[in-house]
Design an enzyme around this catalytic site. Sequence first.
Site, PDB file in Angstrom:
ATOM      1  N   GLU A  11    -116.880  23.111 -12.882  1.00 61.02           N
ATOM      2  CA  GLU A  11    -117.753  23.647 -13.708  1.00 61.02           C
ATOM      3  C   GLU A  11    -117.933  23.330 -15.041  1.00 61.02           C
ATOM      4  O   GLU A  11    -119.353  23.330 -15.288  1.00 61.02           O
ATOM      5  CB  GLU A  11    -116.848  25.205 -14.041  1.00 61.02           C
ATOM      6  N   GLU A  12    -117.120  22.534 -15.471  1.00 64.10           N
ATOM      7  CA  GLU A  12    -117.217  21.874 -16.981  1.00 64.10           C
ATOM      8  C   GLU A  12    -118.105  20.766 -16.858  1.00 64.10           C
ATOM      9  O   GLU A  12    -118.734  20.126 -17.866  1.00 64.10           O
ATOM     10  CB  GLU A  12    -115.807  21.400 -17.582  1.00 64.10           C
TER      11      GLU A  12
ATOM     12  N   HIS B 114    -112.636  24.573 -25.406  1.00 68.75           N
ATOM     13  CA  HIS B 114    -112.771  22.884 -25.021  1.00 68.75           C
ATOM     14  C   HIS B 114    -111.879  22.217 -26.017  1.00 68.75           C
ATOM     15  O   HIS B 114    -112.495  21.129 -26.745  1.00 68.75           O
ATOM     16  CB  HIS B 114    -114.234  22.567 -25.468  1.00 68.75           C
TER      17      HIS B 114
END
Lengths: 341, 342
Positions: A202-203, A313
């Site tokens: 996803e990142e 993050h």
Amino acid sequence: MDLKLLEKLCELNGIPGDEGDVVDFIVSEIEGHCESWQVDPLGSLIVFKKGKETPKKRVLFSAHMDEVGMMVSYITDEGLLKVVQAGGIDDRAIFGRQVQIGKNRIPGVVGAKVLHHLTDEERGKALKTSKMYIDIGCTTREEAEALVEIGDPVCFVSDFEMLGKNRIKGKALDDRFGCAVMIEMIKKDLPYDCWFCFTSQEEIGLKGAWSAGYIVNPDIAVILETTTPGDLPGVSAPDDCCRLGKGAVVPFMDRATLYPRNLYKWAHTTAKERGIAIQTKTLVAGGNDAGAYQKIRGGAACLNISAPCRCLHSATVIADLGDIDAVEKLALIAAEELPNF
Amino acid sequence: MMTLEEKLRLLCEATGVTGDEGAASEVAADLLREYTDKVTITPDNSVHAIVYEAGEDKPTLLFDAHIDEIGMIVTHIDDDGFVRVGSVGGMDRRLLLAQEVVLHGTEEIPGVVLTRAPHLQSPEEHDKVPEVKDIIIDTGIPGDELKEILCLGDRATLKSRFVRLQGDHVSSKAMDDRSCAVCIFAALDELKGKELPVNLAVSFTSQEEITGTGATNTAYTLHPDVAIAVDVTNAMTPDSDKLKCSELGKGAAIGIAPALDRKIWKKLIALAKEHDIPYQHEVMGGHTATNADLIVTVRGGVRTGLISLPLRYMHTPIEVARLCDIEAIGKLLAAYALDPEL
């Protein structure tokens, strides 16, 4: 929420494209509680959970397994490791941390030019990842090459711990939190058939959701995620976007997705009726796997339910137990009501 | 008996931010009691020990390392429980955001330095690092509860995990200067049961990082004739200026500077050669930025030498040193105590 389960999930290492350990752990948790599971070519884990009835709509719950981290890109003559980011990390949240490299979790520390050798201007400037290196205690390239390969994943070391009585802190809460919610849902008896996608990558741009979404072909996709509140002292609405401790975040829009009005309204109405704390985003910010699901095979209708997390993050993501509870409750109601929506 | 690495871990894990070194001083004092009963902790948190008594007519040699570590001091606690701090010693601002912090109130309180959400940041802000006074620490504890266990003036440190890297590399916070206390323990191990021509005193002094109070008061109280300060020095990394650096693994860095005693450094070099102890030169034009600068000035002047331990990433929670360098310095200090230049 079973915090022990969440702790185990957060302590696994899994940067984008290297989620294998997370898959293995989740499979060990859900086996016996689901009809079937498969791992797709991009590494997403797709689980089919049989409910008491097969509904007319196919509902998919989704959370991503990958965490932000780094990859070894070069080994210097001095035996230091240069890295590139895998997923977006603020450059200022990397230097000075302890990390683990590769499957064997080789310990290392993120170093850079020492403070005392900087100009006054350099002392106040953000240090870029390209200027840092990981010191594993090797003194030559050959020594380091015996332990580490180019491409090896690099993950932060961070204790999963309580901050006060009502908050938790750990790495990878984005989005092992969502994974934990889905594992607990799979372990319950559900009224209707549901699909659960533990997505990869996803990142780095929602890659895993594209493949998993195609395979499942859902009518409705509910993305369980984390999102960034801007609620520092002195920041009030609307600039704060959302606030820690104020409940599940269900946005009408983010940078990737315009959420269908009917699902958005369903979530807010239902949460209020059931006494579940809910908020929206007061700014257009962030994004998640909905950005992919809305465009796959003619598109799924998407709903996003997130827990606000400070320091997203980073190695030190902070979440609130009340918010976590709100997301869990609303997700469970979604599994009861959305199949016939 | 504990190994040098075990002593190092114990010392590095102890808390002792400048001006509030008590906990670290207790640990250091306990470790010193393996060698002598004559250990005291001064009112300003320095540890003093008389390790060997050759007689009142004999000169006194002092080995010194500082016990304090850099950190932060609590300057404000708001009603929502957010904590503001000031810098104590030279904090490296480049690593503060999203950093794990421990606040040392009546209990150890974990916290995190908050980052501003990306949507609140301008591109210019993204290129800058905040001043220490501007960072915000989140403890997750409501203000009224937090104020019961934390007060203004309490210290904070960056969280650190002592770790053995490859080979004999070790990493932790507070290696500056606890690793040099361990150099002195290594020397005391070498000297066990041996007869010395001098009285030997050891000090682990407070407030080196700012004010220099500990070294100044210690040199007055212990009144040495000759002193050797042991401190850390920046070790080379690929991006640093070769001329300003020592090297990891190349042994004791013997200080050469105007304020240091020329005869002492020459003796240290001669002893290193004689005993085959790895050494390197550390040449400084002005101040040494160590306790040596202060010890020399006390009680009419103390002839002082300086030995430095190469250290990478100084003033971060991941400082890296090598055990072989600690052992080399221990051997050199011991050789000097047995055959001093007086």
